[in-house]
Design an enzyme around this catalytic site. Structure first.
Site, PDB file in Angstrom:
ATOM      1  CB  ALA A   1      -0.960  -0.004   1.190  1.00  0.00           C
TER       2      ALA A   1
ATOM      3  CD  GLU B   1       6.004  10.900  -2.844  1.00  0.00           C
ATOM      4  OE1 GLU B   1       7.225  11.083  -2.797  1.00  0.00           O
ATOM      5  OE2 GLU B   1       5.440  10.342  -3.799  1.00  0.00           O
TER       6      GLU B   1
ATOM      7  CG  HIS C   1       5.714   3.013   1.881  1.00  0.00           C
ATOM      8  ND1 HIS C   1       4.361   3.206   1.818  1.00  0.00           N
ATOM      9  CD2 HIS C   1       5.938   2.267   2.985  1.00  0.00           C
ATOM     10  CE1 HIS C   1       3.782   2.595   2.831  1.00  0.00           C
ATOM     11  NE2 HIS C   1       4.714   2.027   3.566  1.00  0.00           N
TER      12      HIS C   1
ATOM     13  CD  GLU D   1      13.479  10.888  11.888  1.00  0.00           C
ATOM     14  OE1 GLU D   1      12.785  11.930  11.775  1.00  0.00           O
ATOM     15  OE2 GLU D   1      14.687  10.897  12.177  1.00  0.00           O
TER      16      GLU D   1
ATOM     17  CG  ASP E   1       5.750   3.327  11.814  1.00  0.00           C
ATOM     18  OD1 ASP E   1       4.684   3.401  12.440  1.00  0.00           O
ATOM     19  OD2 ASP E   1       5.805   3.222  10.579  1.00  0.00           O
TER      20      ASP E   1
ATOM     21  CD  GLN F   1       8.345  -0.516  12.123  1.00  0.00           C
ATOM     22  OE1 GLN F   1       7.384  -1.238  12.285  1.00  0.00           O
ATOM     23  NE2 GLN F   1       8.549   0.135  10.988  1.00  0.00           N
TER      24      GLN F   1
ATOM     25  CB  SER G   1      -0.502   6.468   8.036  1.00  0.00           C
ATOM     26  OG  SER G   1      -1.023   5.220   8.433  1.00  0.00           O
TER      27      SER G   1
ATOM     28  NE  ARG H   1      -2.365   0.989  10.972  1.00  0.00           N
ATOM     29  CZ  ARG H   1      -2.812  -0.235  11.237  1.00  0.00           C
ATOM     30  NH1 ARG H   1      -4.088  -0.428  11.418  1.00  0.00           N
ATOM     31  NH2 ARG H   1      -1.985  -1.242  11.326  1.00  0.00           N
TER      32      ARG H   1
HETATM   33  O1  PAF Z   1       6.551  -0.413   9.063  1.00  0.00           O
HETATM   34  C1  PAF Z   1       6.080  -1.407   8.463  1.00  0.00           C
HETATM   35  O2  PAF Z   1       5.457  -1.296   7.402  1.00  0.00           O
HETATM   36  C2  PAF Z   1       6.250  -2.791   9.067  1.00  0.00           C
HETATM   37  O3  PAF Z   1       6.164  -2.759  10.444  1.00  0.00           O
HETATM   38  C3  PAF Z   1       7.549  -3.492   8.610  1.00  0.00           C
HETATM   39  C4  PAF Z   1       8.789  -2.743   9.099  1.00  0.00           C
HETATM   40  C5  PAF Z   1       7.577  -3.595   7.103  1.00  0.00           C
HETATM   41  C6  PAF Z   1       7.611  -4.916   9.188  1.00  0.00           C
HETATM   42  O4  PAF Z   1       6.520  -5.675   8.750  1.00  0.00           O
END
Ligand code: PAF
Length: 294
Positions: free
Chosen positions: A34, A37, A39, A150, A152, A155, A187, A189
């Site tokens: 999904a 921009e 990504h 950043e 996330d 994460q 996002s 979402r």
């Molecule tokens: O940030 C995400 O999209 C996910 O948490 C990741 C890092 C691809 C792991 O599934």
């Protein structure tokens, strides 16, 4: 022009081995698809730093807390591949569930401490799922560099800790959050927001930025965060899970601005959970901002 897609670890390893023989520097951009921009900005950053860029696409069941969230997560592989091709990404690695977690799979990577706080306190098991799949993606791709947003922030912190603790030789490169013109952090979402929720959504970032500036300007931390929580609720968010000031490096709670900090938030807008975070401006920046505004 299209991006080659591979689905098996064996195929992936063969391609990576050939790149290695050419002496290529390899980057990985892990995603659940999904692509937006945000990504694509990671892919562009990776292309600047590496000779070969692998984008991974795997909707990781182990990091979802609810079956319905997993079931409704957007799956748009064709569109994703079409977005990657013009950028010049070299490979899309899109394994299926059985390739990633074959029959009998029994290993979990748990990064203690950081996994239980902030988002982890509200999403039990989520970060174990993330750490497990990201460790596998690092080992499967053998990449030298990995790019994470950043947005996330927790994460990002967890992935750094995990790679360091497990001696995985990969540099984790953080990239700034990409925002809509009205400030809403991109996002996957956001697609779930109704038109009226979409209007309310950017208030989260605005309130966060305002609270960060006020704290940096000397306002009392707890009182300012309480006011910000109330402002988020008053803006139309159903529930604030957390709004906290944490240390940029360690994510430890901060009571005073004695180190670089991050203000992090998670809140529900209707049925959609949104997260965001901002860097705390330094006290000097905040004073300069006030003087300019005066
Ligand atoms: O940030 C995400 O999209 C996910 O948490 C990741 C890092 C691809 C792991 O599934």
């Amino acid at each position: 022009m299209s991006v080659p897609i591979v689905r098996s670890v064996a195929q992936l390893r063969e391609i990576v081995a050939a790149w290695r023989r050419e002496g290529a520097r390899i980057a990985v951009v892990p995603t659940m698809g999904a692509l937006h921009e945000g990504h694509l900005s990671l892919v562009r950053a990776a292309l600047e730093r590496a000779d070969r860029v692998i984008v991974t696409l795997f909707v990781n069941p182990k990091q979802f807390n609810s079956q319905s969230d997993l079931a409704t997560y957007p799956r748009t592989e064709d569109e994703d591949a079409a977005k990657l091709a013009p950028l010049g990404a070299h490979l899309l690695y899109a394994p299926d569930g059985i390739e990633m977690y074959p029959e009998g799979f029994a290993t979990t990577v748990a990064v203690n401490g950081v996994s239980e706080e902030l988002c982890g306190a509200f999403r039990p098991g989520h970060f174990e799922g993330v750490a497990t799949v990201v460790a596998k993606l690092f080992l499967q791709t053998g990449a030298n560099l990995a790019f994470f947003g950043e947005k996330d922030f927790q994460q990002l912190h967890l992935v750094r800790r995990m790679a360091h603790d497990l001696d995985i030789p990969i540099d984790i490169v953080p990239c700034p959050t990409v925002r809509e013109p009205d400030g809403l952090a991109l996002s996957s979402r956001n697609e779930r927001l109704s038109p009226s929720e979409r209007q309310v959504a950017p208030k989260l970032a605005a309130i966060l930025i305002d609270a960060a500036a006020r704290v940096a300007g000397g306002a009392q931390i707890n009182a300012t965060l309480d006011e910000a929580r109330s402002a988020i609720a008053a803006a139309g968010y159903a529930r604030v899970e957390y709004l906290e000031l944490r240390a940029e490096e360690s994510l430890a709670p901060m009571q005073t601005l004695d180190r670089p900090g991050r203000l992090l938030v998670a809140a529900w807008l209707g049925e959609t959970r949104l997260i965001d975070n901002v860097e705390m401006p330094s006290r000097l920046e905040s004073i300069a901002h006030k003087e300019c505004a005066a």
